[in-house]
Motif scaffolding. Structure first.
Motif, PDB file in Angstrom:
ATOM      1  N   THR A 280       0.969  -1.595  -0.090  1.00  0.00           N
ATOM      2  CA  THR A 280       0.089   0.261  -0.356  1.00  0.00           C
ATOM      3  C   THR A 280       0.889   1.061   0.161  1.00  0.00           C
ATOM      4  N   SER A 281       1.920   1.383   0.428  1.00  0.00           N
ATOM      5  CA  SER A 281       2.492   2.268   0.918  1.00  0.00           C
ATOM      6  C   SER A 281       3.311   2.682  -0.168  1.00  0.00           C
ATOM      7  N   LEU A 282       3.743   1.569  -0.690  1.00  0.00           N
ATOM      8  CA  LEU A 282       4.974   2.044  -2.082  1.00  0.00           C
ATOM      9  C   LEU A 282       4.034   1.652  -3.708  1.00  0.00           C
ATOM     10  N   ASN A 283       2.371   2.397  -3.516  1.00  0.00           N
ATOM     11  CA  ASN A 283       1.701   1.591  -4.886  1.00  0.00           C
ATOM     12  C   ASN A 283       2.189   2.129  -5.387  1.00  0.00           C
ATOM     13  N   ASN A 284       1.958   4.195  -5.722  1.00  0.00           N
ATOM     14  CA  ASN A 284       2.177   5.140  -6.657  1.00  0.00           C
ATOM     15  C   ASN A 284       3.811   5.454  -6.310  1.00  0.00           C
ATOM     16  N   SER A 285       4.487   4.716  -5.569  1.00  0.00           N
ATOM     17  CA  SER A 285       5.561   5.374  -5.726  1.00  0.00           C
ATOM     18  C   SER A 285       6.884   4.927  -6.742  1.00  0.00           C
ATOM     19  N   PRO A 286       8.139   5.458  -6.949  1.00  0.00           N
ATOM     20  CA  PRO A 286       9.066   4.539  -8.212  1.00  0.00           C
ATOM     21  C   PRO A 286       9.649   3.023  -7.587  1.00  0.00           C
ATOM     22  N   TYR A 287       9.214   3.176  -5.856  1.00  0.00           N
ATOM     23  CA  TYR A 287      10.073   2.140  -5.855  1.00  0.00           C
ATOM     24  C   TYR A 287       9.286   0.638  -5.814  1.00  0.00           C
ATOM     25  N   SER A 288       9.601  -0.525  -4.880  1.00  0.00           N
ATOM     26  CA  SER A 288       8.967  -1.694  -4.860  1.00  0.00           C
ATOM     27  C   SER A 288       9.689  -2.156  -4.052  1.00  0.00           C
ATOM     28  N   MET A 289       8.846  -3.506  -3.087  1.00  0.00           N
ATOM     29  CA  MET A 289      10.598  -4.783  -2.766  1.00  0.00           C
ATOM     30  C   MET A 289       9.571  -6.116  -3.257  1.00  0.00           C
ATOM     31  N   GLN A 290      10.517  -6.733  -3.398  1.00  0.00           N
ATOM     32  CA  GLN A 290      10.085  -8.114  -3.636  1.00  0.00           C
ATOM     33  C   GLN A 290      11.171  -8.504  -2.102  1.00  0.00           C
ATOM     34  N   ASP A 291      10.737 -10.279  -2.161  1.00  0.00           N
ATOM     35  CA  ASP A 291      11.158 -11.304  -1.605  1.00  0.00           C
ATOM     36  C   ASP A 291      11.892 -11.778  -2.050  1.00  0.00           C
ATOM     37  N   ASP A 292      12.744 -11.899  -1.372  1.00  0.00           N
ATOM     38  CA  ASP A 292      14.383 -12.095  -2.213  1.00  0.00           C
ATOM     39  C   ASP A 292      14.191 -13.774  -2.726  1.00  0.00           C
ATOM     40  N   VAL A 293      13.921 -14.831  -1.688  1.00  0.00           N
ATOM     41  CA  VAL A 293      13.987 -15.569  -1.352  1.00  0.00           C
ATOM     42  C   VAL A 293      13.217 -16.679  -3.347  1.00  0.00           C
ATOM     43  N   THR A 294      12.162 -15.379  -3.923  1.00  0.00           N
ATOM     44  CA  THR A 294      11.342 -15.641  -5.430  1.00  0.00           C
ATOM     45  C   THR A 294      11.998 -15.028  -6.669  1.00  0.00           C
TER      46      THR A 294
ATOM     47  N   LEU B 225     -11.719 -16.826  -5.856  1.00  0.00           N
ATOM     48  CA  LEU B 225     -10.777 -16.965  -6.618  1.00  0.00           C
ATOM     49  C   LEU B 225      -9.435 -16.833  -4.973  1.00  0.00           C
ATOM     50  N   PRO B 226      -9.945 -17.330  -4.507  1.00  0.00           N
ATOM     51  CA  PRO B 226      -8.508 -17.239  -2.855  1.00  0.00           C
ATOM     52  C   PRO B 226      -7.319 -16.817  -2.556  1.00  0.00           C
ATOM     53  N   GLY B 227      -7.384 -15.427  -2.045  1.00  0.00           N
ATOM     54  CA  GLY B 227      -6.269 -14.929  -2.032  1.00  0.00           C
ATOM     55  C   GLY B 227      -5.777 -14.008  -2.962  1.00  0.00           C
ATOM     56  N   ALA B 228      -6.647 -13.513  -4.293  1.00  0.00           N
ATOM     57  CA  ALA B 228      -6.529 -12.769  -5.245  1.00  0.00           C
ATOM     58  C   ALA B 228      -6.988 -10.970  -4.710  1.00  0.00           C
ATOM     59  N   VAL B 229      -6.313 -10.198  -5.167  1.00  0.00           N
ATOM     60  CA  VAL B 229      -6.715  -9.017  -5.197  1.00  0.00           C
ATOM     61  C   VAL B 229      -7.763  -8.149  -6.536  1.00  0.00           C
ATOM     62  N   SER B 230      -8.107  -7.381  -6.231  1.00  0.00           N
ATOM     63  CA  SER B 230      -9.394  -7.086  -7.154  1.00  0.00           C
ATOM     64  C   SER B 230      -9.743  -5.423  -6.867  1.00  0.00           C
ATOM     65  N   GLY B 231     -10.288  -4.635  -8.335  1.00  0.00           N
ATOM     66  CA  GLY B 231     -10.430  -3.395  -7.776  1.00  0.00           C
ATOM     67  C   GLY B 231      -9.723  -2.563  -7.632  1.00  0.00           C
ATOM     68  N   ASN B 232      -8.787  -2.854  -9.427  1.00  0.00           N
ATOM     69  CA  ASN B 232      -6.904  -2.095  -9.315  1.00  0.00           C
ATOM     70  C   ASN B 232      -6.242  -2.345  -8.676  1.00  0.00           C
ATOM     71  N   VAL B 233      -6.027  -3.020  -7.961  1.00  0.00           N
ATOM     72  CA  VAL B 233      -4.962  -3.367  -6.759  1.00  0.00           C
ATOM     73  C   VAL B 233      -3.891  -3.779  -7.668  1.00  0.00           C
ATOM     74  N   ALA B 234      -3.792  -4.267  -8.894  1.00  0.00           N
ATOM     75  CA  ALA B 234      -2.363  -5.136  -9.426  1.00  0.00           C
ATOM     76  C   ALA B 234      -3.038  -5.221 -10.684  1.00  0.00           C
ATOM     77  N   PRO B 235      -3.632  -4.124 -11.130  1.00  0.00           N
ATOM     78  CA  PRO B 235      -3.832  -4.859 -12.797  1.00  0.00           C
ATOM     79  C   PRO B 235      -3.203  -4.547 -13.662  1.00  0.00           C
ATOM     80  N   TYR B 236      -2.900  -4.732 -14.838  1.00  0.00           N
ATOM     81  CA  TYR B 236      -2.084  -4.594 -15.993  1.00  0.00           C
ATOM     82  C   TYR B 236      -1.781  -3.262 -16.545  1.00  0.00           C
ATOM     83  N   GLN B 237      -0.573  -2.032 -16.840  1.00  0.00           N
ATOM     84  CA  GLN B 237      -0.229  -1.364 -17.173  1.00  0.00           C
ATOM     85  C   GLN B 237      -1.818  -0.353 -17.501  1.00  0.00           C
ATOM     86  N   TRP B 238      -2.311  -0.678 -17.911  1.00  0.00           N
ATOM     87  CA  TRP B 238      -3.470  -0.095 -17.977  1.00  0.00           C
ATOM     88  C   TRP B 238      -4.644   0.832 -17.421  1.00  0.00           C
TER      89      TRP B 238
END
Length: 450
Positions: free
Chosen positions: A158-172, A304-317
């Motif tokens: 939520t905090s970095l959603n509209n920022s140039p920064y992103s965090m990812q789990d290094d295991v993946t 769909l279990p665990g999925a987000v919706s409402g433009n939380v994780a859409p494609y670029q457009w």
């Protein structure tokens, strides 16, 4: 006198014949004995070879089991060592920078206070390449505990959603070296392969709406009548009327055969038709719906279990494309994102009748970074940009091997606003809705990824 001579000659002939046959019989007997001995030798050799093969098979099985065990241990050890590590992208890089200070400031921006002993190690990874010397390198951050890492990852959604920064789990992000990985049967089924090239798009018609879905059923109908049908689902919200056309020609002239009014407004453009049924997601929800055209009724609904919706994780457009159905030779897939996977793409294979999730794969590619995506032969292909004429399929994830690759397969958005991609394995074409134009792409498959 003549009769005696004839008798003598007859006796002599009989004697010669008897002697010949006796000799020949002995020769054949000797040959048979020799063949028998050879057969016995071959049988002994065969039994010995069978024993050696059994031993080799047992040894190979033991070696493979040991290799799998060692690989599993190495994988567990690698994941354990990275269990407190995450990767941060987008932080500006400067000479003489203080990374701990930058990370602490970013955490404060997210509402999390980091103490000096919370950070075990922080450094930049990946050398700059000639292709991209301006982009900042990724930061690898090792924290003191997994709880803190999980808190940062979840807050970043939520905090970095509209920022140039992103965090990812290094295991993946970690890919085990091929030398350590057990040999797997990764052959494609007949008619399958990796995409080696995508041809220029062919325009099939133009719709009234700029966004939508353009579909044909990949499963042949029993009578063959439905095989030419085309379905259009205009727009990505505030619509629940599906248009059906007898064929592409009729569609190009906007002569619909019939329409279907489904009981819900759909979300996005990632719908599919499979074996006479339409699969879509209800607007602003994670509810999947299977609607059968023949009975004009909903046969199944399931969240769909665990999925987000409402433009939380859409494609670029955006366009409410959080959940995207796709089909290939093996069945129906769903491409989506979850908070648990830090909004990176998740793939799930679902049951075509019950919509139950059968198996799930987690990737390390952010869904919001994707122009669009689709499946071919169990392989995910991600479009780099939806609004650039010359772009590429830039990320590939193989569900058979659970491995990803960065690729550069040329792809053309002819009208520079491509909001829908779907592969049809019966026609062996990609279908797209590009700024209201309905287009198809022929593809070439190869045994290996180029």
């Amino acid at each position: 006198m003549r009769s005696r001579l004839q008798l003598l000659l007859a006796l002599l002939a009989n004697f010669v014949l008897a002697a010949y046959f006796t000799t020949r019989r002995h020769q054949l007997a000797n040959q048979f004995a020799s063949i028998t001995r050879d057969v016995e030798v071959l049988e002994r050799s065969n039994r010995q070879l069978e024993g050696e093969l059994r031993f080799a098979a047992e040894t190979e099985s033991e070696v493979l089991e040991n290799l799998k065990d060692n690989y599993a241990r190495l994988k567990d050890l690698t994941e354990y060592t990275k269990s407190n590590t995450l990767r941060i992208k987008g932080i500006e890089e400067k000479d003489g920078e203080n990374l701990e200070e930058k990370i602490t400031e970013l955490a404060e921006y997210m509402g999390i206070k980091l103490l000096p002993n919370d950070i075990n190690r922080v450094n930049r990874v990946r050398l700059k390449t000639a292709k991209n010397t301006s982009a900042p390198r990724v930061i690898a951050l090792e924290l003191s505990n997994n709880k803190l890492k999980t808190r940062l990852l979840r807050q970043s959604i939520t905090s970095l959603n509209n920022s140039p920064y992103s965090m990812q789990d290094d295991v993946t992000n970690h890919m085990m070296p091929d030398a350590f990985k057990p040999v797997e049967n990764t052959r494609f089924t007949k008619g399958c392969g990796f995409i080696s090239s995508v041809k220029e798009p062919v325009t099939r018609g133009q719709a009234k709406k700029m966004f939508g879905a353009f579909l044909q059923d990949p499963i042949p109908s029993s009578d063959g009548i439905r095989d030419t049908y085309v379905w259009l689902l205009p727009h990505f919200y505030e619509n629940n009327v599906v248009e059906e056309y007898a064929n592409v020609h009729e569609m190009s002239f906007k002569r619909s055969r019939t329409t279907y009014k489904v009981p819900y407004e759909w979300a996005g453009t990632g719908h599919v038709v499979y074996n006479g049924s339409l699969y879509f997601v209800v607007f602003n929800s994670t509810k999947m719906v299977r609607y059968e055209f023949a009975t004009r009724s909903v046969l199944r609904e399931r969240k769909l279990p665990g999925a987000v919706s409402g433009n939380v994780a859409p494609y670029q457009w955006s366009g409410s494309t959080d959940i995207d159905f796709s089909t290939d030779e093996s069945g129906i897939w769903v491409i989506y994102a979850t908070n648990d996977n830090t909004l990176d793409i998740v793939l799930s294979k679902i049951h075509q009748e019950t919509l139950e999730v059968l198996k799930t794969w987690k990737t390390n590619w952010r869904k919001r970074w994707s122009g669009n995506a689709f499946m071919v032969c169990g392989v995910l292909y991600v479009l780099r940009k939806y609004d650039e004429h010359h772009t590429s399929l830039s990320y590939v994830y193989d569900t058979r091997t659970k491995r990803y690759n960065r690729t550069d397969i040329a792809f053309s958005n002819k009208y520079e606003w491509n909001t829908m991609l779907e592969y049809n394995f019966r026609t062996e074409q990609i279908y797209a809705w590009d700024r209201g134009y309905l287009v198809t792409y022929n593809i070439t498959l190869a045994a290996q990824l180029s």
